[in-house]
Write an enzyme that holds these catalytic residues in place. Structure first.
Site, PDB file in Angstrom:
ATOM      1  CD  GLU A 110     -30.763 -11.294 -24.356  1.00 14.74           C
ATOM      2  OE1 GLU A 110     -31.672 -10.866 -25.089  1.00 14.74           O
ATOM      3  OE2 GLU A 110     -29.566 -11.280 -24.697  1.00 14.74           O
ATOM      4  CE  LYS A 113     -33.791  -6.513 -31.147  1.00 18.60           C
ATOM      5  NZ  LYS A 113     -32.953  -6.425 -32.363  1.00 18.60           N
ATOM      6  CB  VAL A 154     -28.295  -6.560 -23.824  1.00 18.71           C
ATOM      7  CG1 VAL A 154     -27.297  -5.958 -22.838  1.00 18.71           C
ATOM      8  CG2 VAL A 154     -27.879  -7.975 -24.209  1.00 18.71           C
ATOM      9  CG  ASP A 164     -27.865  -0.703 -36.738  1.00 18.95           C
ATOM     10  OD1 ASP A 164     -28.158  -0.539 -35.534  1.00 18.95           O
ATOM     11  OD2 ASP A 164     -28.222  -1.699 -37.398  1.00 18.95           O
ATOM     12  CB  SER A 191     -26.877  -2.223 -30.116  1.00 14.27           C
ATOM     13  OG  SER A 191     -27.754  -2.748 -29.139  1.00 14.27           O
ATOM     14  CB  ALA A 192     -30.709   0.799 -27.467  1.00  9.46           C
ATOM     15  CG  ASP A 193     -27.904  -4.237 -26.341  1.00 11.29           C
ATOM     16  OD1 ASP A 193     -29.088  -3.948 -26.096  1.00 11.29           O
ATOM     17  OD2 ASP A 193     -27.547  -5.322 -26.854  1.00 11.29           O
ATOM     18  CE  LYS A 228     -23.951 -14.444 -33.224  1.00  9.22           C
ATOM     19  NZ  LYS A 228     -24.908 -14.302 -32.123  1.00  9.22           N
TER      20      LYS A 228
END
Ligand code: PSU
Ligand code: MN
Length: 310
Positions: free
Chosen positions: A29, A90, A110, A142, A144-146, A163
């Protein structure tokens, strides 16, 4: 393997040839370069990761959006541009079409790297850590779209877990809902990025890359949609103290709330805060774990190509 030319995609000839011959390729990435680490460590990392993959015997394919196209395989100049420029967008799934249409410079997360890898026909992708369900999700929503991408895009992602800026138990629940297998590489617990262990037991663990390659192959043969997440713990000598990191993460989260950081700016803000607050110690650990993942990811891509070329 796919070799029909796709619109808006520019694949380096070396990678195109590797695709046609079923050779092992590892996608990388670019948000980790533009928004994940400071300059010049970011560009040093990007180049070293590529060289580790080559030393293992696979072909690296760093992905970004440039000049209105998805670029699969970057030159050293491209890497430098992504690392230095302060107007890199981003790009996650949401931002994808507009950044291409407007010919902006985009770094893939990602989620969007998985999208590009799948379009190109690349099966394996190495990163540091994935995005996930954020702490305080109950208020912010919130996520992540990951995680959504892992649920639907057919690429295996090698990371060092997630993390502790994230809510790890909820992240695991989300992955379970989306049907994403999470395989611990030589571990039975989820690694937590800077540390080798979290409190979360994994359902799947593998002691060899061959075992994982075989599972990926079986999944492909069954035509099951979606990604596989391989969690490879940071090496002990590079890992950081859990309590020390947790204290810093708490401070980072507090600062992010106080400054009203929202949306896609949250993760880069936290990463940057942590690097500064640890005097670069977290950055050293981050570099080490990415290199460790590159090695395992390349070995896995090689194991898989042996199966399909049999
Ligand atoms: N986590 C890290 N380092 C990173 C990222 C996440 O430890 O560089 C980057 C990756 O590109 C990941 C993205 O896909 O942040 C997730 O951003 P968000 O939380 O906004 O979805
Ligand atoms: Mn988010």
């Amino acid at each position: 393997m796919k070799n029909k030319p796709l619109p808006y995609i520019d694949i380096l000839p070396e990678i195109q040839e590797a695709l046609e011959n079923n050779l092992p390729i590892v996608a990388l990435e670019s948000t980790i370069i533009s928004h994940g680490m400071p300059y010049p460590d970011n560009v040093k990392m990007a180049k070293k990761v590529e060289s580790i993959i080559r030393e293992e015997g696979a072909i690296p394919a760093t992905i970004a959006i440039m000049d209105g196209k998805i670029k699969v395989g970057l030159s050293s100049e491209d890497l430098e541009t992504l690392a230095k420029s302060d107007h890199v967008v981003k790009v996650s799934r949401r931002d994808f079409a507009s950044v291409i249409a407007k010919k902006e410079l985009g770094a893939t997360t990602v989620a969007s790297t998985m999208m590009c890898a799948e379009k190109a026909g690349i099966k394996f992708f190495v990163t540091g850590g994935i995005g996930g369900v954020h702490r305080g999700y109950e208020d912010t929503m919130d996520v992540s779209a990951d995680l959504e991408e892992l649920g639907k895009t057919n690429v295996t992602v090698i990371c060092a877990g997630a993390k502790a800026i994230l809510d790890l138990p909820r992240t695991m629940e989300y992955l379970e809902t989306k049907g994403v297998p999470v395989v611990g590489y030589k571990t039975e617990v989820l690694p937590a990025f800077y540390t080798r262990e979290s409190d979360i037991n994994l359902r799947l663990s593998a002691d060899s890359v061959d075992e994982i390659a075989n599972m990926v192959y079986t999944k492909e043969t069954l035509e099951l949609k979606g990604g596989v997440l391989v969690a490879n713990p940071i090496q002990k000598s590079d890992s950081l103290d859990k309590n020390y990191m947790n204290r810093i993460i708490e401070k980072a989260l507090k600062a992010s709330n106080e400054e009203g950081i929202l949306g896609k700016d949250v993760t880069p803000f936290l990463l940057d805060y942590i690097v500064k607050a640890t005097d670069g110690k977290s950055l050293q650990a981050n570099l080490a774990l990415v290199y460790n993942n590159a090695k395992v990811g390349a070995q896995l891509a090689i194991a898989y190509s042996k199966i399909i070329n049999k």
